[in-house]
Design an enzyme around this catalytic site. Structure first.
Site, mmCIF file in Angstrom:
data_model
loop_
_atom_site.group_PDB
_atom_site.id
_atom_site.type_symbol
_atom_site.label_atom_id
_atom_site.label_comp_id
_atom_site.label_asym_id
_atom_site.label_seq_id
_atom_site.Cartn_x
_atom_site.Cartn_y
_atom_site.Cartn_z
ATOM 1 N N GLY A 18 0.438 -8.287 0.410
ATOM 2 C CA GLY A 18 1.154 -7.405 1.401
ATOM 3 C C GLY A 18 1.179 -7.715 2.674
ATOM 4 O O GLY A 18 1.355 -6.598 3.812
ATOM 5 N N GLY A 60 3.614 -6.483 5.492
ATOM 6 C CA GLY A 60 3.815 -5.178 5.889
ATOM 7 C C GLY A 60 3.098 -4.629 7.021
ATOM 8 O O GLY A 60 2.216 -5.099 7.667
ATOM 9 N N ASP A 73 2.575 -12.739 0.959
ATOM 10 C CA ASP A 73 3.655 -11.575 0.943
ATOM 11 C C ASP A 73 4.947 -12.289 0.465
ATOM 12 O O ASP A 73 5.118 -13.529 0.405
ATOM 13 C CB ASP A 73 4.109 -11.039 2.357
ATOM 14 C CG ASP A 73 4.599 -9.691 2.261
ATOM 15 O OD1 ASP A 73 3.918 -8.680 2.671
ATOM 16 O OD2 ASP A 73 5.892 -9.576 1.994
ATOM 17 N N ILE A 74 5.923 -11.440 0.068
ATOM 18 C CA ILE A 74 7.318 -12.238 -0.520
ATOM 19 C C ILE A 74 8.015 -12.240 1.025
ATOM 20 O O ILE A 74 9.083 -13.093 1.025
ATOM 21 C CB ILE A 74 8.241 -11.186 -1.422
ATOM 22 C CG1 ILE A 74 8.172 -10.050 -0.690
ATOM 23 C CG2 ILE A 74 7.746 -11.396 -2.518
ATOM 24 C CD1 ILE A 74 9.134 -8.937 -1.524
ATOM 25 N N ARG A 75 7.426 -11.852 2.110
ATOM 26 C CA ARG A 75 8.281 -12.512 3.211
ATOM 27 C C ARG A 75 7.184 -13.281 4.041
ATOM 28 O O ARG A 75 6.187 -13.157 3.938
ATOM 29 C CB ARG A 75 8.519 -11.104 4.118
ATOM 30 C CG ARG A 75 9.679 -10.230 3.388
ATOM 31 C CD ARG A 75 9.315 -8.715 4.234
ATOM 32 N NE ARG A 75 8.191 -8.088 3.880
ATOM 33 C CZ ARG A 75 7.795 -6.849 4.375
ATOM 34 N NH1 ARG A 75 8.578 -6.280 5.130
ATOM 35 N NH2 ARG A 75 6.845 -6.525 3.884
ATOM 36 N N ASP A 127 5.410 -14.215 -4.748
ATOM 37 C CA ASP A 127 5.632 -12.963 -5.206
ATOM 38 C C ASP A 127 4.036 -12.690 -6.188
ATOM 39 O O ASP A 127 3.565 -13.647 -6.867
ATOM 40 C CB ASP A 127 6.679 -12.857 -6.294
ATOM 41 C CG ASP A 127 6.879 -11.805 -7.039
ATOM 42 O OD1 ASP A 127 6.106 -10.731 -7.168
ATOM 43 O OD2 ASP A 127 8.073 -11.402 -7.547
ATOM 44 N N ILE A 128 3.570 -11.633 -5.883
ATOM 45 C CA ILE A 128 2.086 -11.382 -6.647
ATOM 46 C C ILE A 128 2.284 -11.105 -7.999
ATOM 47 O O ILE A 128 1.628 -11.501 -8.448
ATOM 48 C CB ILE A 128 1.602 -9.911 -5.988
ATOM 49 C CG1 ILE A 128 2.544 -8.684 -6.159
ATOM 50 C CG2 ILE A 128 1.077 -10.141 -4.711
ATOM 51 C CD1 ILE A 128 1.678 -7.523 -6.169
ATOM 52 N N TYR A 168 5.838 6.259 -6.611
ATOM 53 C CA TYR A 168 4.637 5.978 -5.946
ATOM 54 C C TYR A 168 3.283 6.545 -6.147
ATOM 55 O O TYR A 168 2.366 5.897 -6.170
ATOM 56 C CB TYR A 168 5.181 5.948 -4.481
ATOM 57 C CG TYR A 168 4.098 5.488 -3.366
ATOM 58 C CD1 TYR A 168 3.967 4.001 -3.126
ATOM 59 C CD2 TYR A 168 3.820 6.254 -2.414
ATOM 60 C CE1 TYR A 168 2.883 3.460 -2.230
ATOM 61 C CE2 TYR A 168 2.880 5.784 -1.635
ATOM 62 C CZ TYR A 168 2.371 4.509 -1.600
ATOM 63 O OH TYR A 168 1.490 4.167 -0.398
ATOM 64 N N LYS A 222 0.006 4.829 -7.626
ATOM 65 C CA LYS A 222 -1.204 4.844 -6.995
ATOM 66 C C LYS A 222 -2.314 5.552 -7.622
ATOM 67 O O LYS A 222 -3.552 5.061 -7.666
ATOM 68 C CB LYS A 222 -1.058 5.539 -5.371
ATOM 69 C CG LYS A 222 -0.400 4.615 -4.394
ATOM 70 C CD LYS A 222 -1.186 3.467 -4.109
ATOM 71 C CE LYS A 222 -0.132 2.489 -2.957
ATOM 72 N NZ LYS A 222 -0.943 1.205 -2.861
HETATM 73 N N1 SER Z 1 3.239 6.570 4.095
HETATM 74 C C1 SER Z 1 3.679 6.563 2.564
HETATM 75 C C2 SER Z 1 4.759 6.955 2.231
HETATM 76 O O1 SER Z 1 5.268 7.585 3.049
HETATM 77 C C3 SER Z 1 2.390 7.121 2.037
HETATM 78 O O2 SER Z 1 1.173 6.810 1.579
HETATM 79 O O3 SER Z 1 5.272 6.596 1.145
#
Ligand code: SER
Length: 336
Positions: free
Chosen positions: A10, A13, A35-37, A53-54, A153, A157
């Site tokens: 990543g 990012g 990264d993919i980019r 791609d991971i 998400y 996590k």
């Molecule tokens: N900044 C992140 C989000 O907004 C939270 O880890 O998804």
């Protein structure tokens, strides 16, 4: 002998770019970024970047035949708002990708009988406060409290944290071999704010978006209410935390998951900091129900006492200094 290397996924990012920059400065490191980019050209020149791609196993097979990976910073993820639109993709990347990297780290640790240090950024999204009353009454939850995420998400996590603990403490416990010695360490980040990049697909994005819009003289309508409050951190502190946690003596770490935070602000307080430096900023509020609901589910702040005690976590920037010393001067230069 294989060459020692640090792997960052990543890397294109927001956190990735800042981490690549910092680790590349320490010139004894061979940094492999993925990264993919592609990376921006000025960063690409500093590291060995792989566009891929991971989820592509063949990339890693080649890597481990050439390199002895000592540290993995596994940053690749789809953020919280984006993940709500593409839950299946989010699960594949956020969970499948994490699983793949953990498996690689466990195999490498076992093969060389030395732990690979695996740094995993988790998030405030792992919390779910249930109601605004709970949020007000419990402003600084401990790591193990209120782990009831309402987003894809956040679920990803929280499970990534659990998988990391599994791989470092229990993987192969049923076999006759020695257990793998993967060394899994994780921080839960609040909303991050960079002067050099803008986030995409997150829910804490209203903060950085507000600031970057003001610096460009553009109006901004916040997608959360004035009173919506969560904690934030300046990007240099986020990068420092990852490097500090990776360097901490293992015997000092009483947790594997650490909350870390710098300052807590409501959207209105955030706007006040922006307006102090950009008095003409045109900031209004036009809440989006879904994104507001996500912010309402995140705590106002987090209890980061364990990180402060165990590995000396201390942010360099409080809100005042984040704006005046890091964000505003660099953002002004960026849009000049
Ligand atoms: N900044 C992140 C989000 O907004 C939270 O880890 O998804």
């Amino acid at each position: 002998m294989r060459r020692k290397a640090i792997l960052i996924t990543g890397a294109a990012g927001e956190v990735g770019q800042a981490l690549v920059e910092r680790l590349a400065e320490q010139n004894n490191n061979h940094v492999i970024s993925m990264d993919i980019r592609p990376l921006p050209p000025e960063l690409d020149a500093k590291v060995q970047h792989i566009v891929g791609d991971i989820l592509d196993q063949s990339l890693f097979d080649r890597l481990v035949s050439e390199y002895d990976i000592t540290h993995i910073y596994h940053l690749a993820a789809l953020l919280s708002t984006r993940a709500e639109y593409s839950p299946m993709l989010a699960h594949n990347v956020n969970v499948g990708g994490t699983m793949r990297l953990l498996q690689l780290a466990a195999e490498q640790s076992e093969w060389k009988s030395e732990p690979v240090i695996f740094i995993f950024p988790s998030s405030v999204a792992a919390f779910g406060m249930g109601s605004l009353e709970n949020k007000a009454e419990n402003p600084r939850p401990q790591e193990w409290e209120w782990n009831k995420p309402i987003t894809m998400y956040g679920c990803n996590k929280l499970y990534g944290e659990t998988l990391g603990i599994y791989y470092s403490n229990n993987y192969k416990q049923l076999s006759e071999n020695e257990p793998a010695m993967l060394d899994f360490r994780c921080v839960r980040f609040p909303g991050l704010i960079s002067a050099f990049t803008v986030p995409s697909g997150g829910t804490s994005d209203y903060g950085p978006e507000m600031l970057h819009a003001a610096a460009q003289g553009k109006p901004y309508a916040s997608f959360v209410r004035e009173d919506a409050a969560i904690s934030f951190m300046a990007m240099p502190d986020a990068v420092t935390s990852l490097i500090q946690l990776a360097a901490a003596p293992r015997e000092n770490l009483s947790h594997q998951i650490y909350n870390i935070t710098a300052f807590s602000l409501s959207a209105e307080e955030f706007a006040a900091h922006v307006k102090k430096h950009f008095p003409d900023a045109d900031i209004t509020y036009s809440p989006d129900i879904s994104r507001q609901r996500i912010i309402d589910s995140w705590p106002i702040d987090m209890n980061d006492d364990a990180a402060r005690r165990d590995w000396g976590w201390k942010p360099a920037y409080d809100a005042e200094h984040a704006f005046s010393d890091y964000l505003v001067p660099n953002i002004r230069k960026r849009y000049e």
